[in-house]
Design an enzyme around this catalytic site. Structure first.
Site, PDB file in Angstrom:
ATOM      1  N   HIS A  75     -30.107 -42.817  -3.651  1.00  0.00           N
ATOM      2  CA  HIS A  75     -30.100 -41.353  -3.701  1.00  0.00           C
ATOM      3  C   HIS A  75     -31.085 -40.750  -2.707  1.00  0.00           C
ATOM      4  CE1 HIS A  75     -27.867 -40.618  -7.740  1.00  0.00           C
ATOM      5  NE2 HIS A  75     -27.358 -41.619  -7.078  1.00  0.00           N
ATOM      6  N   PRO A 174     -21.800 -39.107  -4.413  1.00  0.00           N
ATOM      7  CA  PRO A 174     -20.492 -39.151  -5.054  1.00  0.00           C
ATOM      8  C   PRO A 174     -20.588 -38.920  -6.564  1.00  0.00           C
ATOM      9  CG  PRO A 174     -21.219 -41.364  -4.460  1.00  0.00           C
ATOM     10  CD  PRO A 174     -22.244 -40.428  -3.929  1.00  0.00           C
TER      11      PRO A 174
END
Ligand code: HEM
Ligand SMILES: *[C@@H]1O[C@H](CO)[C@@H](O)[C@H](O)[C@H]1NC(C)=O
Ligand SMILES: *[C@@H]1O[C@H](CO)[C@@H](O)[C@H](O)[C@H]1NC(C)=O
Ligand SMILES: *[C@@H]1O[C@H](CO)[C@@H](O)[C@H](O)[C@H]1NC(C)=O
Ligand SMILES: *[C@@H]1O[C@H](CO)[C@@H](O)[C@H](O)[C@H]1NC(C)=O
Length: 335
Positions: A75, A174
């Protein structure tokens, strides 16, 4: 005329080659390098060994933290590059950083980074970036959780970013509902192939997920794309109220604490939590990649290493001019 053209283009080529030869010198100082902190006279301790020992200590108490660190690095790197931007807390100057995005729900491992930073600041103040600490920690966690199968060197010299925005995280990361086209596009935008998407998704062989992220696949009924028994078990584990997101379940119910290729067997068997996991078998080419990874643990581990190293180099800040070395990983030096 044709020969003249050939001579011209040869000259042009020589110029282009000469220019290219100059470019690396201009950027060499800014490249990541393995053992970056070994050459720093500032540090009285071995930087990477210090991070490794903190990671080991926290994982001994809770293996799940190791999974958290691997996800944190992903991330961090996908959003504005590996610059520690995911680590920043909301502050008056920046009330809505990446951490505040729903895509960053359930992050863990932040205390590991904080503790490693605390130790390194006392040994060598202002020297080791939070982005590097996170890259080392994700590697160490992968190593421990895979019992040494995922073992790699981490080029370092990253600097910490000054900016972090929740909206960036929401756009680039996503969602678990993503189908293959979306996943392919989001990974391609960061320079990753479908094979690398499939390879990195293997990280879902460790750690947990909160029920809300897959609730639609188990209620009211278990999705036709999920193994019925596996789905029934998830129904028992998760609260009936889909809005209640207090419970998290293991992603890999076969070998939950081991980073291995079990994930791919789970995908083929319909024993995975997210649409994004199941999506990997929605196409013949990616289904074959899943099957290949399921069949060969060592080959998957080698590809996972390459993809993690590639991820760790995404849009990094380097040198003396870009970013900074934070004093605390959750806040920029200017607050
Ligand atoms: C392909 C698209 C991906 C999607 C849609 C996705 C989505 C998610 C979601 C929704 C969770 C659950 C978080 C929670 O509820 O606490 C999760 C967990 C996790 N993800 Fe992914 N992820 C993807 C790719 C990756 C990649 C590339 C990696 C790392 C290489 C990764 C590593 C992890 C890990 C280790 C966890 C467990 C975290 C923990 O236990 O704290 N994921 N992911
Ligand atoms: C950063 O973390 C420390 C330690 O947990 C905490 O005391 C401080 O309030 C945090 N800073 C911000 C801006 O949240
Ligand atoms: C060494 O530490 C000082 C602060 O004590 C810092 O300003 C300097 O950038 C550090 N040098 C390196 C190479 O990290
Ligand atoms: C769920 O399953 C029940 C019992 O098999 C069935 O009656 C119901 O129509 C199903 N609901 C949905 C939304 O598919
Ligand atoms: C995908 O594989 C199936 C079965 O192996 C085959 O029938 C189908 O034609 C394939 N589709 C494509 C687009 O190759």
């Amino acid at each position: 005329m044709a020969r003249c053209g050939a001579v011209m283009s040869l000259r042009f080529l020589v110029v282009v080659v000469a220019l290219h030869a100059l470019l690396p010198t201009a950027t060499a100082a800014a490249a990541l390098q393995e053992g970056f902190y070994k050459s720093s006279t500032n540090c009285t301790v071995d930087v990477e060994a210090t991070v490794a020992s903190v990671v080991q200590q926290y994982i001994s108490a809770d293996r799940g933290v190791g999974a958290g660190l691997i996800r944190l690095h992903f991330h961090d790197c996908f959003v504005k590059g590996c610059d520690g931007s995911v680590l920043l807390d909301p502050s008056p100057a920046n009330p809505d950083p990446e951490k505040a995005s729903p895509s960053n729900g359930g992050l863990r491992g932040l205390d590991v980074i904080q503790e490693a930073k605390r130790r390194l600041e006392s040994a060598c103040p202002g020297t080791v970036s939070c982005a590097d600490i996170l890259a080392f920690a994700a590697r160490d966690a992968s190593n421990v959780l895979s019992a040494g199968a995922v073992d790699y060197g981490v080029p370092s010299g990253r600097r910490d970013g000054l900016a972090s925005a929740a909206s960036d995280a929401s756009q680039v990361l996503p969602p678990p509902s993503a189908q293959l086209d979306r996943l392919t596009d989001l990974f391609a935008a960061k320079g990753f192939t479908q094979d690398e998407l499939v390879t990195l998704s293997g990280a879902h062989s460790v750690g947990r997920a909160h029920c809300a992220s897959f609730a639609r696949r188990i209620r009211p009924n278990v999705s036709a794309t999920m193994d019925a028994e596996y789905g029934a078990r998830l129904q028992r584990q998760c609260p009936a109220d889909a809005a209640d997101d207090t419970v998290a379940v293991d992603q890999d119910q076969a070998t939950p604490a081991d980073l291995d290729n079990q994930y791919y067997g789970n995908v083929l068997a319909g024993k995975v939590l997210f649409d994004s996991d199941w999506a990997l078998v929605s196409d013949n080419a990616t289904r074959q990649m899943v099957a290949d990874n399921a069949a060969d643990q060592a080959r998957w581990a080698a590809k996972f290493i390459d993809a993690m190293r590639k991820m760790g180099a995404l849009d990094v800040l380097t040198g003396d001019m870009q970013g900074e070395v934070r004093r605390f990983c959750n806040v920029t030096n200017s607050g």
